[in-house]
Design a protein around this motif. Sequence first.
Motif, short mmCIF file in Angstrom:
data_model
loop_
_atom_site.label_atom_id
_atom_site.label_comp_id
_atom_site.label_asym_id
_atom_site.label_seq_id
_atom_site.Cartn_x
_atom_site.Cartn_y
_atom_site.Cartn_z
N THR A 1 32.58 49.07 36.47
CA THR A 1 31.57 48.46 37.32
C THR A 1 31.48 46.98 36.98
N CYS A 2 31.18 46.17 37.99
CA CYS A 2 31.05 44.73 37.80
C CYS A 2 30.39 44.15 39.04
N SER A 3 30.09 42.87 39.01
CA SER A 3 29.62 42.21 40.22
C SER A 3 30.82 41.94 41.12
N ALA A 4 30.55 41.74 42.40
CA ALA A 4 31.63 41.47 43.35
C ALA A 4 32.41 40.22 42.96
N ALA A 5 31.71 39.24 42.36
CA ALA A 5 32.36 37.99 41.99
C ALA A 5 33.38 38.16 40.87
N ARG A 6 33.25 39.22 40.08
CA ARG A 6 34.15 39.41 38.94
C ARG A 6 35.23 40.46 39.21
N ARG A 7 35.27 41.01 40.43
CA ARG A 7 36.20 42.09 40.72
C ARG A 7 37.65 41.67 40.50
N ASP A 8 38.05 40.54 41.07
CA ASP A 8 39.45 40.11 40.95
C ASP A 8 39.84 39.87 39.50
N GLU A 9 38.89 39.36 38.73
CA GLU A 9 39.14 39.10 37.31
C GLU A 9 39.46 40.39 36.58
N LEU A 10 38.70 41.45 36.86
CA LEU A 10 38.94 42.73 36.21
C LEU A 10 40.25 43.36 36.67
N MET A 11 40.52 43.26 37.96
CA MET A 11 41.76 43.84 38.46
C MET A 11 42.97 43.15 37.83
N ALA A 12 42.84 41.85 37.56
CA ALA A 12 43.94 41.12 36.92
C ALA A 12 44.18 41.59 35.49
N LEU A 13 43.15 42.19 34.87
CA LEU A 13 43.29 42.72 33.52
C LEU A 13 43.88 44.13 33.51
N GLY A 14 44.15 44.67 34.70
CA GLY A 14 44.76 45.99 34.79
C GLY A 14 43.84 47.10 35.22
N CYS A 15 42.59 46.77 35.53
CA CYS A 15 41.64 47.79 35.97
C CYS A 15 42.16 48.46 37.25
#
Length: 343
Positions: free
Chosen positions: A177-191
């Motif tokens: 879970t995260c804010s919408a603004a941090r979604r791409d950042e997490l996906m880039a980490l492999g989420c």
Amino acid sequence: MRAVVIDRTGGPDVLRLGNLPTPEPAAGEVLLRVACAGVNPADWKCREGYLSHFMQYSFPFVIGFDASGVVAAVGSGVKDFVPGQRVFAQTAVGAGKWGSYAEYVAVSQDCVVPIPDNLGFAEAAAVPTPALAAWTGLFDEGGLKPVQTVLVHGGAGAVGTFAVQLAKAAGATVAATCSAARRDELMALGCDLAIDYRGGDIAAAMQAWAPAGVDLVLDAVGCGTLPNGMDLLRPGGILVAILTLVSGDNGPDPAAAAQRGVRTAVAFSKMPSGARLREIAALLDSGRLRPPRIECLPLEHAGRALDLVQSGKAASKLVLRIAEPANAHDLVAGFQSGRPTEK
């Protein structure tokens, strides 16, 4: 030495910038010339007295769990560290000893680790407490195994960022879970799945993603922000909560978990941090693990940094810069020659 000091526990007004004697390393200790100190939620909780259940405060007291810098001196019996070596460490604040919001800190050699060559001082200072909390929650308490599924609640925070990466490195499939603004950042980490905790339906998203439930839920936020976390688990799964120490946050209810056929645990490190930090450092060195994004503030702004963390308004992992890294070796040389630290 300069240090951020408290003379009693309490709110922001108890902090002061003062001068204290430079500590001497005891047997088995390493004296660090601190370049940077990580700022963690545990720091403001320490300031306010939440840690009084675990330790005895001796005032004046220096807060701060995480430090990076160079070895200034070593106590008797220390063989693996030499003056001038770049290191990072978790201090013994939880045991009532002075912490990292100071120019120098003495730390047990068992909690000190060389900084990987690909990390700077600020990045290294951002690692120990959040990375160790993530490791403890996932592996020591959660027993995470390859091919299992994990939900990290609070995936964009420092603990969550490390948890997502550590779980992926272990071969797990990870939602967060995260804010919408941090979604791409997490996906880039492999989420594998990032869920907007503000605008999205966490339960519905998880039901669609893992209909049978996940093996592990790691709650890195607490305070009731994931009220139906147990319902997201498969039978026999486990919900692990990171210990917050916040009044009224008692963690997951074991009795309620038993009724659902799942388990609960609270993540709280009970061992010297060096062994785990060395494993984390190896992952950092290999590039399989990255520190969270960082914002540096001067030591004089420690009060502001703690306010930002306590209010939840910090947009990045905050780090206090205490010495310019480029001058760190000169500062150590000054310490060893007996000259006062120059500013």
